[in-house]
Scaffold this active site. Structure first.
Site, short mmCIF file in Angstrom:
data_model
loop_
_atom_site.label_atom_id
_atom_site.label_comp_id
_atom_site.label_asym_id
_atom_site.label_seq_id
_atom_site.Cartn_x
_atom_site.Cartn_y
_atom_site.Cartn_z
N HIS A 182 0.82 -1.21 0.00
CA HIS A 182 0.00 0.00 0.00
C HIS A 182 0.86 1.26 0.00
CE1 HIS A 182 -2.24 3.13 2.38
NE2 HIS A 182 -3.03 2.97 1.35
N GLU B 273 2.13 1.85 -3.37
CA GLU B 273 1.06 2.39 -4.23
C GLU B 273 1.02 3.93 -4.11
OE1 GLU B 273 -2.98 3.82 -3.63
OE2 GLU B 273 -3.06 1.74 -2.91
N HIS B 274 1.16 4.44 -2.90
CA HIS B 274 1.23 5.90 -2.73
C HIS B 274 2.46 6.48 -3.43
CE1 HIS B 274 -1.65 7.14 0.64
NE2 HIS B 274 -1.99 5.90 0.33
N GLU C 66 -3.93 8.24 7.29
CA GLU C 66 -4.97 7.40 6.67
C GLU C 66 -5.38 6.29 7.63
OE1 GLU C 66 -3.82 5.71 2.91
OE2 GLU C 66 -5.72 4.64 2.67
#
Lengths: 423, 441
Positions: B68, B71-72, B148
């Site tokens: 993840h 992905e950022h 997040e």
């Protein structure tokens, strides 16, 4: 740069008027054997009586819980047997109903929709069941920072006005709503006079005309809505904190907005896009997220309530950095008023808004929903064709004026849920 | 970018039905990139997605959250295009973009007017092997991910229960670790971790390109050859090395008690076959079982607990079967005031048992199948939905044919098969039961 006219325009919007005089906007599309229909009635939660917030939402929630000769259980079974999707909800200014059906089940779907709109039963057991479900939702949100911040924002922004109340009410106010309140609100809220209809899918104008009369001719000609007084967002400059033991502060901020019919609305829309509306390119995204890692999400939007147009925004950042995040946000608002936008920034914002308009029209349900909103806002059946030219026509001077009107009026109202430091 | 790690417990069906829909074509470039084209000619728009066959379940030990986090970081620029340029171009063309990470895959997408498809492909192909970013973007972006996680989990007891349920259901397999990662491990993720993961998994052999919209397959092939076709092959696709989940002869219970909880809730999770691990057609039977038992207001559980006994405000269930290594069957309910979670749990178990005793009625079976067949038609109304359906199915190793035949296979399931999977996996299965409770005085 290619600037295309709204491609939804390639699917012409027809005005259909039924033999009985009911109007609907239709996009006829036979590629897929389904029909999507969206209806709206002006009214909504702003019609809730004092102390009885949540009546409009409860009423909407009961429409598919029994109608005509069908109990709630039987009604749901009839929907499920043919995979018909039917949903109702209330917002502050209106009620919405959405229907989706396969073409081959259209007879049954329209019949159930008619019953729900015109002959809801509001059986006492259904009233209690749906009330309990909404109450459970309210309890679920009772200490959720997002919900608390949103509720507190409207309490402060619209103090003393029906808009201050949460759409689904409170645990106390919803408990005070009787079955008679619900029935009375349905009787005065649903009529042909405050009705807007949009249809997309495999149906022609003549057939739709007949359907419209079947659906709506049993409704009264005019609604008995209570007038809602105009309001300007209040408590500017106030910092309201909802204390909650969580590691992150949820921030909401707001200023008076622009009415949907305001000649500066489109210019204001572009100003908002530059500030915080654009997903990855906005100034707030760059300053709050990209450069400083202060938050995952930061956004702003125009929220043109009919009687109190708002500008609002939000973010969520760890308590220790809440003050810093708010300073950055306020600084960016002030900078946009003082220095305006660069030519390049302005051009890019317009390019995005023009180019992306077509993406709002790629499913039947989305098209129907857009059309109903355009109708409610009084923008005209040709708005989809005109809209991109309206964006294109905004000048730098318009942008400056709109930014001044939106952001030049003083400190925003700020509401925070959490344990913020540095405010 | 504001990437949405797909919540592990989304009530999503496996290939949620597409069958006799559009004329989907599929082919492979010499470097191993698989391509799927889904026509939708109603509007001149294209949805462009690249899926990588790796997700959070491929995070190395001690590095939870790296899929993840990468992905950022994929939005932080390449050797040829500096940070932000791709997003600026997408925005100036009026496009939308985003990315998301799940257990088994990571995907990037843009939606644009169809004439800009080639531009999207050029940029996306460039970041398949050209990622390059400086150390100084890593710290702030890690802070973004920590915010997040605070937003999604640390402030929400319901999300904390969901994490605890997964962690208890999977005692060995990485599906027990949250997609976004554990807080303390995210805090330690570095640039090197991200790049090592990138080098291992971001290859043409490991990717699937899905294009849906007003496009011709030949046109997509030509554009893909010019763009993705130039990314050198790396040989064999990377291997996914994951521990297998043992079957424990033990039911488990977890409880989140929090002063922020005012509406109690309970959930039972069962370890069941996924669409990839099923024997025969178990996965299709589980899909129907979930719909009949827990789908909407006509379901067995809603009728029994909400309508007849009036002890719950909500009750339902779903099957999460679109996964590589294991599926989950979920039952959930929220009690009315005054009803304890223990009483609700007993009532659920009794309702499930009574249902399995009496078996599935013809009416129930037909209603559930009708719903899935209709969903197939409704799905065709959204090219983005179709692109996601094909992409996610292929990313876990299903074929285009599997997606097309989904409805047909659903229709072939019998009442007895549904009862049989219910008996075996739910009634005789070992539930992990989660309670979300108020902290009472």
């Amino acid at each position: 740069m290619t600037v295309r006219e709204s491609s939804a325009a390639s699917r012409a919007v027809q005005r259909v008027v039924s033999p009985g005089g009911i109007e609907a906007w239709l996009v006829e599309e036979h590629a897929i054997p389904l029909i999507a229909m969206e209806v709206a009635f002006l009214g909504g939660a702003a019609q809730d009586a004092d102390g009885k917030a949540g009546t409009a939402a409860l009423m909407a929630g009961l429409l598919d819980e029994g109608a005509g000769d069908l109990t709630g259980d039987q009604f749901q079974e009839r929907l499920a047997d043919r995979a018909i999707e039917l949903h109702f909800n209330a917002d502050r200014d209106s009620w919405h109903g959405a229907l989706k059906t396969l073409t081959r089940h259209a007879d049954e779907a329209f019949d159930l929709f008619r019953l729900a709109l015109t002959r809801p039963r509001f059986d006492p057991d259904a009233v209690e069941r749906v009330r309990e479900q909404i109450l459970a939702g309210l309890r679920h949100e009772a200490k959720d920072p997002d919900s608390l911040a949103n509720r507190a924002f409207f309490t402060e922004a619209c103090a003393g006005h029906p808009y201050a109340h949460p759409v689904r009410g409170t645990i106390e106010s919803l408990g005070a709503v009787s079955r008679d309140d619900v029935t009375a609100l349905h009787r005065r809220g649903f009529s042909r006079g405050n009705l807007y209809v949009a249809v997309v899918g495999a149906i022609d104008a003549a057939t739709l005309g007949k359907r419209l009369d079947q659906l709506f001719s049993d409704l009264p000609a005019e609604a008995g809505l209570a007038p809602v007084s105009p309001l300007t967002l209040g408590n500017l400059g106030k910092h309201a904190i909802v204390d909650l033991d969580v590691p992150q502060s949820v921030v909401r901020f707001g200023l008076p907005g622009l009415a949907r019919q305001d000649p500066d609305y489109m210019a204001g829309y572009i100003a908002n896009h530059i500030l915080g509306g654009g997903t990855f390119t906005s100034r707030l995204f760059q300053e709050v997220r990209e450069k400083r890692g202060l938050a995952y999400s930061v956004w702003t939007s125009l929220h043109p309530l009919r009687q109190c147009p708002l500008f609002m925004g939000g973010t969520a950042t760890k308590n220790e950095r809440a003050g810093e995040a708010l300073d950055v946000i306020k600084g960016e608002i002030a900078r946009l008023v003082k220095d305006g936008a660069s030519e390049e920034e302005f051009a890019k914002a317009k390019q995005f808004l023009i180019g992306s308009y077509a993406l709002h029209f790629d499913t039947s349900t989305k098209i129907a929903r857009q059309l109903v909103h355009i109708a409610i806002d009084g923008l005209g059946i040709d708005y989809i064709d005109r809209r991109n030219a309206l964006v294109g026509a905004v000048s730098m001077e318009d942008l400056r004026r709109a930014a001044q009107r939106l952001f030049g009026g003083g400190d925003p109202l700020v509401v925070v849920a959490g344990r913020p430091i540095g405010l | 970018m504001p990437s949405t790690p797909l919540a592990g417990l989304n009530p999503a069906h496996s290939p949620s039905a597409t069958g006799g829909g559009p004329q989907v074509s599929s082919f492979t470039l010499p470097n191993g990139l698989q391509i799927v084209v889904i026509p939708d000619r109603r509007v001149p728009v294209a949805t462009h997605m690249v899926w990588y066959r790796n997700g959070s379940a491929d995070d190395p030990p001690l590095k939870s959250g790296i899929a993840h986090f990468l992905e950022h970081l994929m939005f932080k620029g390449t050797a040829t295009h500096p940070a932000g340029e791709f997003s600026q171009v997408v925005a100036s063309l009026g496009g939308q973009e985003n990315a998301f990470t799940s257990y088994d895959y990571t995907a990037y997408f843009q939606r644009v007017a169809k004439e800009h498809l080639g531009t999207m492909m050029r940029f996306e192909a460039d970041r398949m092997n050209g990622l390059a970013f400086d150390e100084d973007v890593v710290g702030p972006e890690r802070d973004v991910v920590l915010e997040e996680r605070r937003m999604r989990v640390e402030t929400d007891p319901g999300a904390q229960l969901a994490e605890a349920l997964s962690a208890s259901l999977f005692v060995h397999h990485p599906y027990g670790t949250p997609i976004i990662g554990w807080m303390h491990e995210i805090e330690g993720l570095t640039r090197d971790d991200a790049l090592a993961y990138y080098k291992r998994f971001y290859t043409p052999e490991n990717a699937i390109l899905v294009v849906a919209g007003d496009v011709e397959a030949d046109e997509v092939r030509a554009l893909a050859e010019e763009t993705y076709g130039r990314v050198p092959a790396r040989g064999a696709p990377p291997e996914r090395r994951r521990p297998r989940e043992p079957v424990l002869n033990a039911s488990r219970r977890v409880t989140v008690t929090d002063e922020k909880v005012e509406q109690p809730y309970l959930q039972q999770s069962f370890l069941v076959p996924s669409s990839r691990t099923q024997a025969g057609h178990e996965s299709y039977a589980l899909e129907l079982l979930a719909e009949i038992l827990g789908g909407g207001q006509t379901s067995v559980l809603y009728r029994s607990l909400v309508l007849e006994q009036e002890i719950a405000v909500s009750a339902g269930g779903y099957y999460y079967g679109s996964l590589l290594d294991a599926g989950q069957f979920i039952i959930h309910a929220a009690p009315r005031p005054g009803v304890t979670l223990e009483a609700l749990e007993a009532a659920i178990n009794a309702a499930v048992a009574a249902f399995l005793e009496r078996g599935v009625s013809n009416e129930e079976l037909e209603r559930a199948k009708t719903r899935f067949v209709a969903e197939m038609v409704y799905a065709q109304d959204s090219q983005a939905h179709l692109a996601r359906l094909y992409g996610s199915s292929l990313a876990i190793g299903e074929s285009v044919e599997d997606v097309k035949l989904w409805t047909q296979r659903i229709e072939a399931v019998t009442a007895d098969e549904i009862r049989e999977v219910g008996e075996r996996f739910v009634r005789k299965g070992h539930a992990v039961t989660g309670y979300l409770e108020p902290r009472s005085a």
